[in-house]
Design an enzyme around this catalytic site. Structure first.
Site, PDB file in Angstrom:
ATOM      1  N   SER A  27     -28.258  61.474  73.800  1.00 11.53           N
ATOM      2  CA  SER A  27     -28.554  61.445  72.237  1.00 11.53           C
ATOM      3  C   SER A  27     -29.632  62.687  72.006  1.00 11.53           C
ATOM      4  O   SER A  27     -30.229  62.950  73.001  1.00 11.53           O
ATOM      5  CB  SER A  27     -29.208  60.295  71.745  1.00 11.53           C
ATOM      6  OG  SER A  27     -29.514  60.521  70.456  1.00 11.53           O
ATOM      7  N   TYR A  48     -35.370  53.026  71.218  1.00  6.84           N
ATOM      8  CA  TYR A  48     -33.909  53.699  71.428  1.00  6.84           C
ATOM      9  C   TYR A  48     -34.243  55.055  72.132  1.00  6.84           C
ATOM     10  O   TYR A  48     -33.530  55.588  73.067  1.00  6.84           O
ATOM     11  CB  TYR A  48     -33.131  53.902  70.360  1.00  6.84           C
ATOM     12  CG  TYR A  48     -31.950  54.381  70.322  1.00  6.84           C
ATOM     13  CD1 TYR A  48     -30.794  53.948  70.682  1.00  6.84           C
ATOM     14  CD2 TYR A  48     -31.579  55.709  70.201  1.00  6.84           C
ATOM     15  CE1 TYR A  48     -29.433  54.542  70.710  1.00  6.84           C
ATOM     16  CE2 TYR A  48     -30.501  56.616  70.126  1.00  6.84           C
ATOM     17  CZ  TYR A  48     -29.359  55.719  70.504  1.00  6.84           C
ATOM     18  OH  TYR A  48     -28.030  56.599  70.812  1.00  6.84           O
TER      19      TYR A  48
END
Length: 239
Positions: free
Chosen positions: A126, A140
């Protein structure tokens, strides 16, 4: 890495990027595509083999690896996104993020690595591997940063058996995980096409969108400048 005729496995294949991956692998001529999920009955993509796999459960991973046997391509796509501030009331969601993105990815990779000599692994990381933008996403982001480091480390450890290890980094695709954000999003099929093109070309890292490209480029600069820009974009104020 050639996809045509390959035997591939995708985690988290029942929706979003995972579903787009299995569809693209079939379209590109993969001989066998294992589409895995915790609930394989939800997988409805024609031409794939549904398979139960919970990447947070060691017994599930072991059973899937035994059933699949030799493999050419492993795509570690399964993920979650929870409200997980690092300094919140408890660490339950932070642990869930790491159990999925770090430990889950690592344990699946460990199970299949001996079967991937001469093959390839693609890990979906990501843009948040390289920055943070708000407390709720901190768990996250930390887990994805760990997954990026894991990807680089595994690449070195598997070089001797000629297993290619590629990272796909992206920020904004039109998936369930991003459904609450009213912003422009890339179609999953476009991101997957870019990733698989990169995999076949032997790239070690594929940057999935312009946001991710800008974030990574900013790592070479002063973090004070970068986070001032993030704060201004989010809250309309500077530090």
């Amino acid at each position: 890495m050639q996809i045509t005729g390959a035997k591939a496995l995708v985690t988290g294949a029942n929706r979003g990027l995972g579903k787009a991956f299995v569809e693209a692998l079939v379209a590109r001529g993969a001989e066998t595509v294992y589409a895995t999920a915790r609930r394989p009955e939800l997988i409805d993509t024609p031409g794939v083999t549904p398979l139960h796999l919970d990447i947070t459960d060691a017994a599930s991973i072991e059973a899937a690896a035994a059933q699949v046997g030799e493999l050419d391509i492993l795509i570690n796509n399964a993920g979650i996104s929870t409200p997980a501030p690092l300094l919140g009331d408890n660490l339950d969601n932070v642990r869930r993020e790491f159990d999925t993105h770090f430990w889950g990815t690592l344990n699946v990779t460990r199970a299949f690595a001996p079967r991937l000599a001469g093959g390839a692994i693609l890990n979906v990381i990501s843009a948040l591997s390289w920055y943070v933008y708000g407390p709720a996403s901190n768990g996250y982001a930390a887990a994805k940063a760990a997954e990026w480091s894991l990807t680089n480390g595994v690449r070195i450890e598997l070089a001797g058996q000629k297993t290619q290890v590629t990272a796909l980094a992206l920020a904004i695709a039109d998936t369930d995980m991003m459904a609450a954000y009213d912003i422009p999003k890339l179609p999953p099929a476009d991101v997957v096409a870019l990733a698989l093109d990169g995999l076949e070309a032997g790239k070690l890292e594929v940057i999935g969108d312009n946001v991710t490209a800008k974030v990574k480029a900013a790592l070479a600069g002063d973090p004070a400048d970068f986070y001032a820009d993030v704060q201004a974009a989010l809250f309309g104020q500077t530090a």
